[in-house]
Design an enzyme around this catalytic site. Structure first.
Site, PDB file in Angstrom:
ATOM      1  N   THR A   1      52.356  34.068  24.707  1.00  0.00           N
ATOM      2  CA  THR A   1      53.718  34.532  24.932  1.00  0.00           C
ATOM      3  C   THR A   1      54.588  33.313  25.167  1.00  0.00           C
ATOM      4  O   THR A   1      54.217  32.454  25.978  1.00  0.00           O
ATOM      5  CB  THR A   1      53.767  35.465  26.155  1.00  0.00           C
TER       6      THR A   1
ATOM      7  N   LYS B   1      43.165  33.620  26.549  1.00  0.00           N
ATOM      8  CA  LYS B   1      44.151  34.680  26.772  1.00  0.00           C
ATOM      9  C   LYS B   1      43.820  35.792  25.775  1.00  0.00           C
ATOM     10  O   LYS B   1      44.477  35.956  24.749  1.00  0.00           O
ATOM     11  CB  LYS B   1      45.563  34.132  26.572  1.00  0.00           C
TER      12      LYS B   1
ATOM     13  N   GLU C   1      44.695  32.907  39.937  1.00  0.00           N
ATOM     14  CA  GLU C   1      45.954  32.832  39.183  1.00  0.00           C
ATOM     15  C   GLU C   1      46.877  33.919  39.726  1.00  0.00           C
ATOM     16  O   GLU C   1      46.621  34.467  40.793  1.00  0.00           O
ATOM     17  CB  GLU C   1      45.667  33.048  37.687  1.00  0.00           C
TER      18      GLU C   1
END
Lengths: 273, 273
Positions: free
Chosen positions: A28, A140, A173
């Protein structure tokens, strides 16, 4: 606005392995002044994550062209690029010669508050834990249920993000970003060897910190250490770098390091200014 | 053949959360003589798995109707029902009132060899490990990359399935089924508290074993214990019950218990005869 394999389309094949198994990867990025920021780094990560899952990476020039064209005319936006293993029968076994699917999507800019960048954001610690698997760690990929469950834990609009931990309770995270802590002159970020996403902006910030003469230690970071840090900040390719002002009962007044890195980031890529 | 929300369609919305995050659940069942087998149990599991992920379960009568209609005219087939959280913007946070997507797909019957049911199948032990997460364990959700990676480990057509283990190396299941072992008169199957899929056929077999006066212990099962078992068999709703004749270096000659359970299954649901 969606493009599938370079063609404007709003639907994907119902047999796509991305839908059936989360069998794919994504990235992204921020769109600024009609262009995708840090595109080469995002293409690197897509290729690397494809290889990690055994997906043949799409042609880099094709992907670059599609991503670039998707941003034309957009002053500020978010671009998401998904690569799946493609369409593939029933069962986990992939077809002999799968044809990966490329999905490029442009979303409106989320209009984050200016103060998130300047004063910082409030964070919570999520109860949802991250499972550990070296084969998936760092990538990801499209298996993101843990993030969906973690994000569903709160609806308070004043809380921007949630810290997610592994099963041992160590911070890894946030639901959609990476995490940094500053203790004295030491900057650290959680090791992602067993779980977590190796964010593009995380890599940029580690590089910038090095240029500024600050090392970043990738290590185990307990929630306790986060709470008693001098500074905490979070990163991703859409937001850039956000200082953290509150994490549960802890509040942070200093954001000197985050500030220095924001300046360095704006010099490196003016679209983040 | 695909139906989406009850309508014949071969594509899904490119914004569906099933594609973006694997944010959904599914079940796979055997179609026999134009009807889905064990449909009520599959509807139970879909509803339970939706609740586990915080997805509003679709209306049971609607889903039953769609599944039933999809099987009309199919002598033998496989039916897959996916329920996702629906279409939902960018970011992990779900929309306030998501509208779940129902995807019903009919596939041709895989034409398994008759000897798989009678003599048994060969298995291997996969190197890919299963991560552990109590929040996801048991559910047949759409985050199935571990199964994809495990299934990619072998291409030998003589090996029907692979045993997958947790990080401690304890056997949990196979890539697409559940696992049972027999030691003397004791039947056991791995505990799925931390990872693994609670299969519909697994539940049926546990019930049938109970009726036959055999208890099934859900417990930790090491690969060593599998290798030195008197019998091993695997289950899922498409295959029913397959005895295992070979697992790595171990071979099994007895399949008395699997045989008894196959007979009990065929009595309970003649479509498995």
């Amino acid at each position: 606005v969606n493009w599938i394999n370079g063609v404007r389309a709003d639907t994907v094949d119902a047999r796509d392995r991305g839908l059936h198994y989360g069998d794919g990867v994504f990235t992204t990025l921020r769109v600024h002044a009609g262009a995708p920021l840090l595109l080469e780094r995002h293409l690197d990560r897509l290729a690397r994550d494809c290889v990690q899952l055994g997906i043949a990476p799409p042609d880099r020039d094709v992907l670059r062209g599609e991503a670039t064209r998707a941003c034309v005319g957009a002053e500020r936006a978010v671009l998401k690029i998904i690569v799946t293993r493609g369409v593939g029968g029933r069962g986990y076994r992939a077809p002999e010669t799968p044809a990966p699917t490329r999905l490029v999507q442009r979303f409106p800019w989320p209009d984050y508050k200016e103060e998130y960048w300047t004063r910082g954001v409030r964070l919570r610690v999520c109860a949802t834990r991250l499972g550990e698997n070296e084969a998936l760690a760092g990538a990801k990929h499209l298996n993101r249920l843990e993030q969906v469950l973690a994000r569903a834990e709160w609806s308070d609009p004043h809380i921007a993000e949630g810290v997610t931990c592994n099963r041992s309770g160590e911070a890894i995270e946030t639901t959609a970003g990476n995490l940094f802590a500053v203790h004295g002159s030491k900057v650290s970020t959680p090791s992602l060897a067993r779980c977590g996403v190796r964010g593009v902006m995380r890599g940029v910030v580690i590089d910038l910190a090095q240029r500024l003469g600050l090392g970043v230690a990738e290590r185990t970071l307990s929630v306790e250490e986060l709470l008693r840090a001098d500074e905490v900040f979070i990163t991703n390719s859409v937001i850039g770098i956000w200082p953290v002002c509150v994490l549960e009962a802890a509040s942070y007044v200093a954001n000197t390091t985050a500030r220095r890195l924001q300046h360095a980031l704006a010099e490196y890529e003016p679209g983040y200014a």
